[in-house]
Design a protein around this motif. Structure first.
Motif, mmCIF file in Angstrom:
data_model
loop_
_atom_site.group_PDB
_atom_site.id
_atom_site.type_symbol
_atom_site.label_atom_id
_atom_site.label_comp_id
_atom_site.label_asym_id
_atom_site.label_seq_id
_atom_site.Cartn_x
_atom_site.Cartn_y
_atom_site.Cartn_z
ATOM 1 N N ALA A 168 28.870 25.025 3.044
ATOM 2 C CA ALA A 168 29.258 26.422 3.189
ATOM 3 C C ALA A 168 29.070 27.176 1.876
ATOM 4 O O ALA A 168 28.558 28.307 1.858
ATOM 5 C CB ALA A 168 30.716 26.513 3.653
ATOM 6 N N ARG B 218 28.987 30.996 2.037
ATOM 7 C CA ARG B 218 30.102 31.208 2.955
ATOM 8 C C ARG B 218 31.350 30.493 2.443
ATOM 9 O O ARG B 218 31.289 29.639 1.579
ATOM 10 C CB ARG B 218 29.751 30.676 4.353
ATOM 11 C CG ARG B 218 28.588 31.362 5.026
ATOM 12 C CD ARG B 218 28.357 30.796 6.423
ATOM 13 N NE ARG B 218 27.732 29.473 6.383
ATOM 14 C CZ ARG B 218 28.369 28.330 6.606
ATOM 15 N NH1 ARG B 218 29.672 28.336 6.854
ATOM 16 N NH2 ARG B 218 27.731 27.175 6.567
ATOM 17 N N THR B 219 32.473 30.840 3.049
ATOM 18 C CA THR B 219 33.731 30.155 2.778
ATOM 19 C C THR B 219 34.031 29.199 3.918
ATOM 20 O O THR B 219 33.906 29.576 5.090
ATOM 21 C CB THR B 219 34.895 31.158 2.633
ATOM 22 O OG1 THR B 219 34.597 32.048 1.552
ATOM 23 C CG2 THR B 219 36.206 30.429 2.345
#
Length: 378
Positions: free
Chosen positions: A137, A142-143
């Motif tokens: 991620a 992204r988280t």
């Protein structure tokens, strides 16, 4: 909530580069039902495997405190370093490990009891998956998001301190080097029979192989020579004309009912058992020992070598499965790699073991010293 409640923490961490982009994963499980009660994972920047593993432990302890702060815990990790240090059996020598261990000890002290258990990597797959999801991620910008809902009022996450995630670490102490020598030829190896704990002497060719290995290794300095108790290994070690000590954990796998049989004979007499054994290294032959059982005890032998000869050079005379097992541990590979490694008689495999956890495979299945010998069977 009852103080007698039990929870299991499964934690892991990894680094793609060691040091390199790193992340951790942890989950809290109800041991009675197998239900996952909480998940935690995050990328932590640039770090080593050991730092990431400790961060996974810290995240797991915090998650368990969210779920049941008065529970008895069992922490399962495939990091021998973290388990042994947190159990108090290994000293914490590396400066980057001390603040992590101190922080973890503080969290541990809040629970009624905490037990640390080492498990093979294959049995820690969920935590490993979470760590890799977090790293993936982060690489995609992204988280990571958990699939298990978070506690409505979680404990604040203490971010890792900058000094241990800066991407630079002091070089570790010199490695402990193991030079792993497989024994020479026996009548059972010529006939390609299962040869575990059954005793067999070296053939004339095997004695020549042992002599060739002695010529190859004779000029090399060793702090110790450690040998399997089985006769074929001791005869190989005898050719070195050096004092050696016996370590029972370096013996070959006990193949139980298959001892002395060829593969074809086992296939004919034990077809279902053989298929199960070939599919899962945790499955033992009838009356015998699993491959994972062998790996566990040779890991214990390795740990003793590292403790007694830290930073030294040790010659180990052993067998196929123990040497493959040490190679698997050095590579941090899945146990199924044991089926995919080929090891010749009197071959030499060299592994550097570092005190902060990682290992380096320097050479595998080197047989140059016996290239000119006529070998009747492997």
């Amino acid at each position: 909530m009852s103080a007698s409640r039990r929870l299991v923490i499964e934690a892991d961490g990894g680094s793609r580069g060691n040091p390199g982009p790193a992340g951790y994963g942890a989950l809290v499980r109800d041991p009675a039902t197998g239900e996952v009660l909480a998940e935690r994972a995050a990328a932590i920047g640039t770090a080593t495997n050991n730092v990431a593993e400790y961060e996974g432990l810290l995240a797991g302890l915090r998650a368990a405190a969210d779920v049941a702060p008065d529970a008895d815990l069992e922490v399962r990790m495939d990091s021998k370093l973290v388990v042994e240090q947190m159990s108090g059996r290994w000293k914490i020598k590396h400066p980057s490990m001390r603040p992590l261990a101190t922080e973890a000890s503080g969290l541990v002290s809040r629970f009624p009891s905490v037990r640390f258990v080492w498990v093979p990597r294959a049995r820690n797959a969920d935590a490993d998956r979470l760590a890799n999801e977090a790293m993936d991620a982060a690489a995609a910008g992204r988280t990571w998001e958990p699939t298990i809902p978070q506690s409505p009022d979680p404990l604040p996450h203490q971010a890792p301190t900058t000094n241990r995630l800066s991407g630079w670490m002091a070089p570790p102490a010199p490695p402990t080097v193991t030079v792993l020598l497989r024994h020479g030829q026996t009548p059972l190896s010529v006939e390609k029979r299962f040869s575990g704990t059954v005793e067999a002497s070296l053939t004339d060719t095997g004695l020549l192989q042992a002599a060739a290995a002695a010529d190859r290794l004779g000029a090399e300095p060793f702090d110790a020579v450690i040998c399997s108790p089985l006769k074929r290994a001791r005869q190989t070690a005898d050719a070195l004309a050096r004092d050696y000590v016996i370590d029972e954990d370096l013996r070959e796998t006990d193949f139980g009912a298959w001892e002395g049989l060829t593969f074809a004979e086992v296939r004919e007499r034990f077809p279902n058992e053989l298929n199960a054994w070939l599919a899962d290294p945790a499955v033992p032959p009838p009356g015998g020992e699993s491959l994972l059982g062998t790996v566990a005890r040779v890991a214990a032998a390795r740990d003793r070598i590292m403790a007694e000869y830290a930073g030294g050079r040790v010659l180990v005379v052993s067998h196929v499965t123990p040497i493959k097992g040490l190679t698997q541990l050095a590579l941090a590979a899945e146990p199924t790699v044991l089926y995919r490694l080929h090891l010749d008689l009197v071959s030499i495999t060299t592994i550097d073991w570092y005190s902060d956890g990682p290992a380096v495979l320097r050479g595998f299945n080197d047989t140059h010293h016996v290239a000119r010998l006529v070998v009747e069977g492997e």
